[in-house]
Motif scaffolding. Structure first.
Motif: not given
Length: 233
Positions: A38-39, A112-116, A136-138, A163-167
């Motif tokens: 879910i983003l 999983a949850i996350g977003g921009k 997941i964090c973008l 958690t995966l953070i893409i930075q």
């Protein structure tokens, strides 16, 4: 549209708290999904921004189901309500809870949850609470623009959710040098994209393109979901 991906809009089903008649947008693989993500969008761009559209299609092409939704203030913008600021944090978090609960009731397998940016930050604040299988964090907003001396990371030190953070290395809301000084939970993996900004767009001199970085991010998310999350029944 990526070949082999089904997209459909389910209008009027996304909870919007006290305001707005929102919608959500699914991107699904043709075969059985290996998991669901879910983003949520960032503070200034909607769920169908080029960034999230590309990301959702790329992840569906890699076997993941992706659900995007809009917070109440953004749904009102879309319906002609003018430019509105984000809802108060409590309302954003409550809408996240409602969306997550609805998805959990209808989706089998890992979720999983996350977003921009802001959407990912809000997800990070309730990932442990709701029992999400992953986060997941973008482009995570580690601090407000121009205020690296006031990081917003206290909850990240205790985070238990995988958690995966893409930075981007030069993200104005969390560059590599600043983030290196923060105490982050061992549950957090960081993927740094070379010379990239908050939208994962690299400097031209780097030799990379934004599309390459977006697809590298999608590869990393798919691998993370496959390796770190429980297998679907």
């Amino acid at each position: 549209m990526v070949k082999g991906v089904i997209s459909d809009i389910d209008r009027g089903q996304c909870p919007q708290g006290q305001q707005g008649n929102g919608q959500w947008l699914w991107n699904r693989p043709l075969g059985a999904a290996r998991g669901c993500l879910i983003l949520a969008h960032g503070a200034g761009a909607p769920m169908d921004s080029p960034f999230l559209q590309t990301m959702a299609e790329s992840l569906a092409a890699r076997g993941l189901a992706v659900l995007r939704f809009e917070f109440a203030y953004m749904a009102l913008r879309r319906s002609g309500g003018g430019k509105r600021p984000p809802n108060p944090q409590a309302q954003l978090l409550e809408q996240w809870r409602q969306v997550y609960q609805l998805v959990r009731q209808t989706v089998a397998g890992p979720v999983a949850i996350g977003g921009k940016s802001m959407g990912g930050r809000m997800a990070s604040m309730l990932a442990d609470e709701v029992g999400s299988d992953g986060l997941i964090c973008l482009g995570y907003p580690f601090y407000a623009a121009g205020k690296p001396e006031k990081p917003r990371v206290a909850h990240l030190a205790e985070l238990k959710t995988p958690t995966l953070i893409i930075q981007g290395e030069r993200d104005a809301l969390g560059n590599r040098e600043a983030v290196a000084g923060y105490q982050l939970s061992s549950a957090i993996e960081l993927l740094w994209l070379a010379a990239a900004d908050h939208d994962l767009k690299p400097l031209k001199a780097s030799g990379f393109t934004q599309q390459q970085h977006w697809h590298q991010a999608a590869d990393a998310i798919a691998a993370f979901m496959a390796q770190r999350l429980p297998a679907a029944p």
